[in-house]
Design a protein around this motif. Structure first.
Motif, PDB file in Angstrom:
ATOM      1  N   ALA A  87      18.102  15.748 -18.539  1.00  0.00           N
ATOM      2  CA  ALA A  87      16.255  16.177 -19.565  1.00  0.00           C
ATOM      3  C   ALA A  87      16.878  17.590 -20.497  1.00  0.00           C
ATOM      4  O   ALA A  87      16.677  17.857 -21.740  1.00  0.00           O
ATOM      5  CB  ALA A  87      15.138  16.768 -19.389  1.00  0.00           C
ATOM      6  N   ARG A  88      16.835  18.444 -19.573  1.00  0.00           N
ATOM      7  CA  ARG A  88      17.560  19.695 -19.865  1.00  0.00           C
ATOM      8  C   ARG A  88      19.233  20.111 -21.082  1.00  0.00           C
ATOM      9  O   ARG A  88      19.252  20.363 -22.177  1.00  0.00           O
ATOM     10  CB  ARG A  88      17.577  21.230 -19.281  1.00  0.00           C
ATOM     11  CG  ARG A  88      16.767  21.232 -18.910  1.00  0.00           C
ATOM     12  CD  ARG A  88      16.676  22.304 -17.817  1.00  0.00           C
ATOM     13  NE  ARG A  88      16.031  22.766 -16.768  1.00  0.00           N
ATOM     14  CZ  ARG A  88      15.621  22.235 -15.213  1.00  0.00           C
ATOM     15  NH1 ARG A  88      17.108  21.896 -15.334  1.00  0.00           N
ATOM     16  NH2 ARG A  88      14.598  21.915 -14.473  1.00  0.00           N
ATOM     17  N   LEU A 123      19.494  17.445 -22.610  1.00  0.00           N
ATOM     18  CA  LEU A 123      19.069  16.023 -24.232  1.00  0.00           C
ATOM     19  C   LEU A 123      18.502  17.145 -25.232  1.00  0.00           C
ATOM     20  O   LEU A 123      18.364  17.152 -26.616  1.00  0.00           O
ATOM     21  CB  LEU A 123      18.521  14.990 -24.031  1.00  0.00           C
ATOM     22  CG  LEU A 123      19.324  13.758 -22.714  1.00  0.00           C
ATOM     23  CD1 LEU A 123      18.234  13.255 -22.449  1.00  0.00           C
ATOM     24  CD2 LEU A 123      20.276  13.620 -24.151  1.00  0.00           C
ATOM     25  N   ILE A 124      17.920  17.835 -24.204  1.00  0.00           N
ATOM     26  CA  ILE A 124      16.784  18.687 -25.681  1.00  0.00           C
ATOM     27  C   ILE A 124      15.832  20.008 -24.965  1.00  0.00           C
ATOM     28  O   ILE A 124      15.133  20.639 -25.909  1.00  0.00           O
ATOM     29  CB  ILE A 124      15.026  18.177 -25.318  1.00  0.00           C
ATOM     30  CG1 ILE A 124      14.387  18.055 -24.085  1.00  0.00           C
ATOM     31  CG2 ILE A 124      15.000  16.684 -26.134  1.00  0.00           C
ATOM     32  CD1 ILE A 124      13.819  19.093 -23.827  1.00  0.00           C
ATOM     33  N   GLY A 125      17.488  21.024 -24.274  1.00  0.00           N
ATOM     34  CA  GLY A 125      17.079  22.553 -24.130  1.00  0.00           C
ATOM     35  C   GLY A 125      15.776  22.569 -22.832  1.00  0.00           C
ATOM     36  O   GLY A 125      15.690  21.658 -21.900  1.00  0.00           O
ATOM     37  N   SER A 168      12.744  23.887 -23.045  1.00  0.00           N
ATOM     38  CA  SER A 168      11.177  24.527 -23.174  1.00  0.00           C
ATOM     39  C   SER A 168       9.982  23.221 -22.765  1.00  0.00           C
ATOM     40  O   SER A 168      10.568  21.924 -22.497  1.00  0.00           O
ATOM     41  CB  SER A 168      10.704  23.537 -24.644  1.00  0.00           C
ATOM     42  OG  SER A 168       9.405  23.643 -25.595  1.00  0.00           O
ATOM     43  N   TYR A 185       8.818  19.777 -23.712  1.00  0.00           N
ATOM     44  CA  TYR A 185       9.468  18.665 -24.261  1.00  0.00           C
ATOM     45  C   TYR A 185      10.226  18.703 -23.079  1.00  0.00           C
ATOM     46  O   TYR A 185      10.207  16.335 -22.357  1.00  0.00           O
ATOM     47  CB  TYR A 185      10.296  18.775 -24.846  1.00  0.00           C
ATOM     48  CG  TYR A 185       9.922  18.975 -26.738  1.00  0.00           C
ATOM     49  CD1 TYR A 185       9.293  18.356 -27.240  1.00  0.00           C
ATOM     50  CD2 TYR A 185      10.324  20.931 -27.019  1.00  0.00           C
ATOM     51  CE1 TYR A 185       8.799  18.722 -28.618  1.00  0.00           C
ATOM     52  CE2 TYR A 185       9.432  21.073 -28.047  1.00  0.00           C
ATOM     53  CZ  TYR A 185       8.848  20.832 -28.706  1.00  0.00           C
ATOM     54  OH  TYR A 185       8.340  20.627 -30.194  1.00  0.00           O
ATOM     55  N   LEU A 231       9.767  14.223 -21.168  1.00  0.00           N
ATOM     56  CA  LEU A 231      11.120  13.201 -20.824  1.00  0.00           C
ATOM     57  C   LEU A 231      11.427  13.225 -19.448  1.00  0.00           C
ATOM     58  O   LEU A 231      12.103  12.208 -19.898  1.00  0.00           O
ATOM     59  CB  LEU A 231      12.291  14.543 -22.087  1.00  0.00           C
ATOM     60  CG  LEU A 231      13.487  13.334 -22.025  1.00  0.00           C
ATOM     61  CD1 LEU A 231      13.523  12.553 -22.699  1.00  0.00           C
ATOM     62  CD2 LEU A 231      14.322  14.943 -22.812  1.00  0.00           C
TER      63      LEU A 231
END
Length: 326
Positions: free
Chosen positions: A263-264, A266-268, A270, A273, A277
């Motif tokens: 997840a990190r 893919l989207i950082g 935060s 999110y 995810l």
């Protein structure tokens, strides 16, 4: 992730010992001249198994993300920290005494098992608090060491109790401990769903707090966050999620470890999110793992926990080496 999960759910629903076409599935689900054999395969065998696996993966993925957030340790995971093993040990104890002495209805056993798992998870968290904290803070290295020790200890208790069971119950416990949704039914789905519906929104509403917890504890307190209270609430939510999942599927490890890392990437960072995810990634992992376990080795069925562990163990070793070299 939603599209991939739905795709593999469809593949798992239509493929197996008894193959079904898309037309057969739609006619059965929409109740258009349904056939009895199709009803049996879809509603009694495959659909509850798929739904339960998806719920378990969703809960374990989110629990792993939260545990890594509140401990600031990228190796934290419900299995590695001993929460899986503690919840499983208490569920096995319940299975042993309920099967041996208490005459309980099946529905009562299914609904009460998550509560016993919750108690076991709380015991593990209390022990982590006692042995893995220094000056009021979690020591990342000590946390992993204490977690591994707790997992070994509760695993030994589980093995000892399961060996005392009669052969039929021992076989059931052995399959369950390997991490399996093979015998899933709708009662197990209903017993798991309330825990996820209640606890996941509580976690998601604290996404901003999880973001702040990545700072040093003194900095977080300086921003006015009641760190101790928030950490306890999040830990209790994690224990509830893990206990509900373990009570119906056994110990499916490494989902909570791998999902947050993916997840990190893919989207950082935060958590607003990351939390949903991670749930979707965990859901996808369990659905795919269960499909592989029931088809690749057919007619034998490999528990989903073993399939995910085959992937998870090398990944954990890689993460461990990366952490040591930093």
């Amino acid at each position: 992730m939603c599209a991939l999960t739905l795709c593999f759910m469809y593949i798992s629903l239509t493929n197996g010992t008894f193959d079904l076409s898309a037309k057969d599935v739609l006619r059965t689900l929409l109740r258009i001249n349904p056939a009895k054999d199709h009803d049996l395969v879809i509603f009694d065998f495959r659909l509850p198994r798929i739904v339960l696996g998806a719920l378990v993966g969703f809960g374990l993925g989110i629990a792993g993300a939260v545990l890594q957030g509140i401990t600031r340790n990228s190796l934290a995971d419900p299995g590695i920290l001993g929460i899986h093993a503690a919840a499983g040990a208490f569920v096995v104890l319940y299975m042993f005494f309920a099967a041996g002495t208490m005459k309980t209805p099946d529905w009562f056993a299914v609904l009460s098992m998550p509560m016993f798992g919750f108690v076991g998870g709380l015991v593990a968290v209390v022990l982590l608090y006692i042995f893995a904290r220094q000056n009021g803070e979690f020591n990342p290295q000590q946390l992993i060491l204490v977690g591994i020790a707790l997992a070994s200890g509760f695993g030994a208790i589980t093995l000892f109790v399961s060996l005392k069971m009669d052969p039929q119950n021992f076989e059931m416990a052995a399959v369950w401990l390997a991490g399996s949704v093979y015998s899933a039914n709708w009662r197990q789905v209903l017993s798991t769903l309330p825990w996820l519906v209640i606890l996941i929104p509580v976690i998601w509403r604290r996404a901003a707090v999880l973001d702040l917890m990545q700072l040093h504890e003194v900095s977080v307190k300086g921003l006015g966050v009641a760190v101790g209270r928030e950490r306890q609430i999040l830990l209790l939510c994690c224990v509830g999620l893990v206990s509900a999942c373990v009570s119906v599927s056994g110990s499916i490890g490494f989902v909570g470890l791998i999902a947050p890392h993916i997840a990190r990437r893919l989207i950082g960072n935060s958590y607003k999110y990351i939390v949903p995810l991670c749930g979707m990634i965990g859901m996808l992992m369990v659905v795919i793992g269960d499909f592989i376990g029931k088809t690749v080795f057919a007619p034998a069925q490999l528990p989903v926990g073993i399939v995910i562990s085959i992937i998870g163990v090398p990944y954990f070793i890689l993460l461990l080496f990366k952490t040591r070299t930093k």
